[in-house]
Design a protein around this motif. Structure first.
Motif, PDB file in Angstrom:
ATOM      1  N   GLU A 121       0.857  -1.190   0.000  1.00  0.00           N
ATOM      2  CA  GLU A 121       0.000   0.000   0.000  1.00  0.00           C
ATOM      3  C   GLU A 121       0.890   1.237   0.000  1.00  0.00           C
ATOM      4  O   GLU A 121       1.850   1.320   0.760  1.00  0.00           O
ATOM      5  CB  GLU A 121      -0.952  -0.007   1.198  1.00  0.00           C
ATOM      6  N   ARG A 128      -1.824   1.859  -9.033  1.00  0.00           N
ATOM      7  CA  ARG A 128      -2.312   0.628  -8.410  1.00  0.00           C
ATOM      8  C   ARG A 128      -2.134  -0.548  -9.363  1.00  0.00           C
ATOM      9  O   ARG A 128      -2.059  -0.361 -10.574  1.00  0.00           O
ATOM     10  CB  ARG A 128      -3.788   0.782  -8.016  1.00  0.00           C
ATOM     11  N   GLY A 133      -2.299  -1.261  -3.467  1.00  0.00           N
ATOM     12  CA  GLY A 133      -3.368  -0.316  -3.187  1.00  0.00           C
ATOM     13  C   GLY A 133      -2.794   1.028  -2.809  1.00  0.00           C
ATOM     14  O   GLY A 133      -1.591   1.173  -2.566  1.00  0.00           O
ATOM     15  N   TYR A 135      -3.562   4.784  -0.472  1.00  0.00           N
ATOM     16  CA  TYR A 135      -4.352   5.391   0.598  1.00  0.00           C
ATOM     17  C   TYR A 135      -3.837   6.790   0.860  1.00  0.00           C
ATOM     18  O   TYR A 135      -2.679   7.120   0.597  1.00  0.00           O
ATOM     19  CB  TYR A 135      -4.313   4.543   1.870  1.00  0.00           C
ATOM     20  N   ALA A 270      -6.402  -2.755   6.994  1.00  0.00           N
ATOM     21  CA  ALA A 270      -5.617  -3.385   5.931  1.00  0.00           C
ATOM     22  C   ALA A 270      -4.999  -4.687   6.410  1.00  0.00           C
ATOM     23  O   ALA A 270      -5.037  -5.710   5.706  1.00  0.00           O
ATOM     24  CB  ALA A 270      -4.536  -2.422   5.450  1.00  0.00           C
ATOM     25  N   SER A 281      -7.183  -4.569  -3.881  1.00  0.00           N
ATOM     26  CA  SER A 281      -6.513  -3.371  -4.383  1.00  0.00           C
ATOM     27  C   SER A 281      -7.551  -2.289  -4.609  1.00  0.00           C
ATOM     28  O   SER A 281      -8.497  -2.459  -5.383  1.00  0.00           O
ATOM     29  CB  SER A 281      -5.795  -3.685  -5.699  1.00  0.00           C
TER      30      SER A 281
END
Length: 363
Positions: A121, A128, A133, A135, A270, A281
């Motif tokens: 992440e 992505r 992923g 954030y 997560a 994702s």
């Protein structure tokens, strides 16, 4: 466990932007999940990196034995070292890795392709893939609260904004700040200065001194440490704002309030998703409403009526009754960019490369 970059590189075992993909699930974990965090600075910077460190501690406290002691690697620059650290974390059994600086993006994507069973992440990122992923937090909502305070308290109607790089996240913060300030004082201006780094106390302090010398009495920042606020305290300017954490211990009179990053709940969600085999994702962007952005205590220079005005802006963003990027909004040349009653979309905010009226662009 906190490691510096050199120790991590010794201890470790010997690209293009991807489109968003959803529905890719990790396998459920049978052993304690190993989680790694890659930081651009140190956990004791009392700002951005400190916030991620606190989030890692919160994750461990909430999930207990389901996760191993988090591995935190400090002082990893946005370059090839990042790629090596990410790879070594993956090779050493970490199945969830958080890369917490914007410039890590290309390296995250590259390493993720080599370790499809590891979930990555990227904080403040936009790239992505099936196992990457992104954030972020709606920092601009906190900037609107700070701008409201500045509009009420500035004696000169001039603020400075010490930024890292002119990327959309930072430009968005400059714009949100001055839009809010100009709702109080229509003549309010803000001057951004970019120092091309996220954390350099000497450069941050020099920028703050130069601003104050030029008649600026409010100094905001989008850099990681308290150096600028300490200069404001020393020079007796009206004030400034903590970034990423409450910095009042370093500037008890100068800090008017602070934007606090609360990453812990996201890290819990997560990690639990990886443990459960439900990780997907996606991109998440919470703010004040969700508690990922918090407003710190107001300083002694902020009177009750200004606190009330700031809280009204905060609560309006929480309940959805106001959005700082609702038109009419002109750019710094006076050209209308957002019509009356129209609110910029998230996609437009995340690609913001223009300044609103009231911003004095860098030369």
């Amino acid at each position: 466990m906190t490691l510096n970059r050199r120790t991590m590189l010794k201890a470790g075992a010997a690209a293009a932007a991807a489109i968003p993909l959803f529905g890719s699930k990790a396998f459920a974990q049978e052993e304690p999940l190993k989680v790694g965090f890659v930081l651009i600075g140190t956990v004791n910077d009392n700002g951005w990196n400190f916030g991620h460190s606190e989030g890692a501690k919160y994750m461990k406290a909430e999930l207990g034995d389901a996760v191993a002691e988090p591995t935190i690697v400090e002082n990893v620059p946005e370059g090839p070292d990042c790629e090596r650290v990410l790879r070594e974390l993956a090779q050493s059994g970490h199945k969830l890795i958080f890369a917490t600086s914007f410039g890590y993006g290309d390296y995250v994507i590259k390493v993720a392709q080599q370790f499809p069973d590891v979930r990555f992440e990227h904080a403040t990122g936009y790239q992505r893939s099936e196992n990457v992923g992104t954030y972020n937090a709606r920092f601009y909502e906190g900037r609107a609260v700070c701008g409201t305070v500045a509009g009420h308290l500035s004696q000169t109607g001039k603020a400075g904004y010490i930024g890292s790089f002119p990327i959309p996240e930072v430009v968005m913060g400059v714009n949100a700040f001055v839009l809010a300030a100009r709702k109080v004082n229509p003549d309010f201006t803000i001057t951004p200065v970019y120092i091309s780094t996220w954390n350099d106390p000497a450069r941050e302090a020099d920028a703050a001194r130069a601003m104050i010398d030029q008649g600026i009495d409010i100094v905001a920042q989008h850099t990681d440490g308290p150096a600028a606020l300490q200069v404001v305290e020393e020079r007796g300017a009206v004030g400034g704002f903590g970034q990423g954490a409450d910095m009042s211990a370093f500037a008890p009179n100068a800090q008017l309030t602070s934007i606090i990053d609360n990453w812990g709940p996201h890290y819990v969600l997560a990690a639990q998703a990886v443990i459960d085999g439900t990780w997907e994702s996606k991109d998440v962007w919470p703010g004040l409403k969700e508690g990922e952005v918090e407003i710190g205590p107001y300083g002694p220079k902020v009177p009750e009526d200004v606190i009330a005005a700031a809280e009204a802006v905060k609560n309006g963003q929480i309940d959805g009754s106001m959005h700082i990027f609702t038109g009419p909004i002109n750019d710094h040349t006076g050209t209308e960019r957002v019509a009356a009653g129209v609110t910029l979309t998230d996609a437009e905010l995340l690609s913001m490369d223009w300044y609103v009226e009231g911003v004095i662009p860098p030369a």
